[in-house]
Motif scaffolding. Sequence first.
Motif, PDB file in Angstrom:
ATOM      1  N   SER A  94      27.917  43.589  34.794  1.00 35.78           N
ATOM      2  CA  SER A  94      27.130  42.201  34.589  1.00 35.78           C
ATOM      3  C   SER A  94      26.853  41.798  33.177  1.00 35.78           C
ATOM      4  O   SER A  94      26.835  40.637  32.730  1.00 35.78           O
ATOM      5  CB  SER A  94      26.053  41.981  35.560  1.00 35.78           C
ATOM      6  N   VAL A  95      26.262  42.851  32.566  1.00 37.50           N
ATOM      7  CA  VAL A  95      25.679  42.711  31.167  1.00 37.50           C
ATOM      8  C   VAL A  95      26.975  42.238  30.337  1.00 37.50           C
ATOM      9  O   VAL A  95      26.820  41.112  29.609  1.00 37.50           O
ATOM     10  CB  VAL A  95      25.072  43.812  30.376  1.00 37.50           C
ATOM     11  N   HIS A  96      27.984  43.073  30.356  1.00 40.08           N
ATOM     12  CA  HIS A  96      29.492  42.490  29.757  1.00 40.08           C
ATOM     13  C   HIS A  96      29.592  41.314  29.899  1.00 40.08           C
ATOM     14  O   HIS A  96      30.237  40.561  29.120  1.00 40.08           O
ATOM     15  CB  HIS A  96      30.399  43.718  30.243  1.00 40.08           C
ATOM     16  N   ALA A  97      29.563  40.872  31.363  1.00 32.41           N
ATOM     17  CA  ALA A  97      30.358  39.610  31.920  1.00 32.41           C
ATOM     18  C   ALA A  97      29.429  38.504  31.140  1.00 32.41           C
ATOM     19  O   ALA A  97      29.735  37.377  31.132  1.00 32.41           O
ATOM     20  CB  ALA A  97      30.225  39.545  33.435  1.00 32.41           C
ATOM     21  N   GLN A  98      28.008  38.772  31.118  1.00 31.23           N
ATOM     22  CA  GLN A  98      27.350  37.447  30.543  1.00 31.23           C
ATOM     23  C   GLN A  98      27.654  37.240  28.994  1.00 31.23           C
ATOM     24  O   GLN A  98      26.926  36.244  28.440  1.00 31.23           O
ATOM     25  CB  GLN A  98      25.786  37.993  30.564  1.00 31.23           C
ATOM     26  N   ALA A  99      28.193  38.423  28.485  1.00 34.41           N
ATOM     27  CA  ALA A  99      28.262  38.118  26.988  1.00 34.41           C
ATOM     28  C   ALA A  99      29.441  37.411  26.611  1.00 34.41           C
ATOM     29  O   ALA A  99      30.497  37.405  27.108  1.00 34.41           O
ATOM     30  CB  ALA A  99      28.690  39.499  26.375  1.00 34.41           C
ATOM     31  N   ARG A 100      29.049  36.207  25.978  1.00 36.63           N
ATOM     32  CA  ARG A 100      30.177  35.098  25.399  1.00 36.63           C
ATOM     33  C   ARG A 100      31.342  35.778  24.746  1.00 36.63           C
ATOM     34  O   ARG A 100      32.518  35.488  24.742  1.00 36.63           O
ATOM     35  CB  ARG A 100      29.897  33.825  25.040  1.00 36.63           C
ATOM     36  N   THR A 101      30.811  36.541  23.808  1.00 38.83           N
ATOM     37  CA  THR A 101      31.922  37.451  22.947  1.00 38.83           C
ATOM     38  C   THR A 101      31.245  38.688  22.946  1.00 38.83           C
ATOM     39  O   THR A 101      30.280  38.983  23.344  1.00 38.83           O
ATOM     40  CB  THR A 101      31.567  37.105  21.418  1.00 38.83           C
ATOM     41  N   ALA A 102      32.323  39.761  22.377  1.00 38.03           N
ATOM     42  CA  ALA A 102      31.953  41.135  22.372  1.00 38.03           C
ATOM     43  C   ALA A 102      30.902  41.255  21.633  1.00 38.03           C
ATOM     44  O   ALA A 102      30.023  42.167  21.783  1.00 38.03           O
ATOM     45  CB  ALA A 102      33.183  41.970  21.838  1.00 38.03           C
ATOM     46  N   GLU A 103      30.536  40.807  20.519  1.00 32.69           N
ATOM     47  CA  GLU A 103      29.577  41.086  19.591  1.00 32.69           C
ATOM     48  C   GLU A 103      28.166  40.636  20.164  1.00 32.69           C
ATOM     49  O   GLU A 103      27.086  41.056  19.907  1.00 32.69           O
ATOM     50  CB  GLU A 103      29.571  39.909  18.231  1.00 32.69           C
ATOM     51  N   GLN A 104      28.216  39.652  21.278  1.00 34.83           N
ATOM     52  CA  GLN A 104      26.710  39.277  21.801  1.00 34.83           C
ATOM     53  C   GLN A 104      26.732  40.075  22.791  1.00 34.83           C
ATOM     54  O   GLN A 104      25.426  39.954  23.613  1.00 34.83           O
ATOM     55  CB  GLN A 104      27.191  37.820  22.262  1.00 34.83           C
TER      56      GLN A 104
END
Lengths: 417, 130
Positions: free
Chosen positions: A297-307
């Motif tokens: 879910s943390v990955h899913a929330q990031a709009r870009t890989a950097e975020q």
Amino acid sequence: MDPHWLSATLSAARPRVVAALFRYFRDLDEAEDCFQEASLRALRAWGERGVPDDGISWLIKVGRNIGLDRYRKQSRYVASEETEPVASDPETEYVAQLDAQDYRDDMLRLLFTCCHPTLPKPQQVALALKVIAGLRVEEIAKAFLVRVKTMEQRITRAKRALGQARISHDPPSSAERDERLKAVSTAIYLLFNEGYSAAAGEAHIRVSICEEAIRLARLLLRLFPTEAEIMGLLSLCLIQHSRHRARLDASGDIVLLEHQDRGHWDRGLIAEGSVLLEKALRKRQPGPFQIQAAIASVHAQARTAEQTDWAEIVRLYALLERVHPSPVVVLNRAVAVAKVDGPAAALSLLEPLEAKLSGYFHYHGVRGALLADLGRREEALAAFRLALTHGGTAAETTHIRQKIEELGANPVIPPPA
Amino acid sequence: MLYSVLIYDTESVIDALSEEEHKARLDRHLHFQDDPRDQQELGAVVKLMPTTTAVTLRGGPIEDTVLDGPFAETKEQLLGFYLIECPSLEAAVQQVKKLPLETGAVEIRPVAYFEGGNFKNGSPLVISDP
């Protein structure tokens, strides 16, 4: 009635009916055959008159009578009272007497039987797809890229092994129920991963395996709607699966997470997965599926890989390590630590893993990348070359070859002398 | 009269439909929406997430409890609903016949009070899967 709806109704009824027939006959083949025959009769009867109010009871009753008839025919000359099966009155409204708990136990017994821990993993997933999901052997063989004959043998062998495993048909104790739930959840996740970790070129076929796994997870959660870990399991599968369109490039090769076009992630699946996770976490009964779902879910929330919130991921992996200690979890935590505290800190986490993970592609890949970041070129190259000798999907090995090229070396491994 | 159109079906059956059947079903829903949309008689289009995502609050003598799952365990579940303006019940019935009705049930219930709400993400008021 529309044949599509009839067949959907029958496949939705299948797990429930096969589970009840398995309870009567204590034999998977018999339960499957009688369901098949009952379905054929249903197609004729329901096609004309429509689905009865309780189609499931109808199928169970008809399936059971079919089994009893067969039994009587086979044993006409040897019938004795001891060998007469369960109830002598075929019209007994057994179904109506089943309360919700019996129903859950029936279903869990069937699921647990198919995912029985004594069976090798490939047999577990094949059996679950055959018996519960009702896939044809040809379909399962195609999904697993093996010959139909091979898959047939795998399923036959599994059923034979089960005959010797002696699964208890008594109502389970609550400890047994927990243990069964855990085994079944693990098998469903295993099935999901079979589909998810497909190698290049096969990935499009394997989406269907992921979808079947999600269907089974939904079924399990409908049966046990208060179990936090099953919410976690479904949440994890949904969030991982949300990326399935972004995971393949135009030529069908797998795209690594950090390079995916996040616009292609299925926001509907992410939303459902996130809601389930939130619901699970409220119960304060953390477990490995919930924690892995939280990481996804943390990955899913990031709009870009950097975020990506790597600090949160480090915390979650540390938590996962506590409830489910495993060197692979440490390896994953090291990847996250590298993003937060740099490559040196991550590398020191890897050192104790050498003995356990030296045969593992990702261990050498991660180690190589960290060494490269630290400017230790020769060691990095050695690690990358070791990685290439330990498998990996096409996308992963391509990635490693790129890393070797970036270090100014030849990515083609010299053949062993 | 404003009517709610409440769509009930068995989740496990919907779950067993193939992708093509889902698409065919969706097409019929879009067709259902066409006229009310053109005539500006479409109050709301709502698809609900599966009941496994639901919680239910129940009052009790000691304290309120939050339970997992929908309000009632039923054979068929509320999957979504529409709000449509129709001149008569007969017109509503005719309109609803455009929906897939092979299984499940659709309840038409007149709306006693409706307020569009005060919604910060306003215009256009659409939340959807991509």
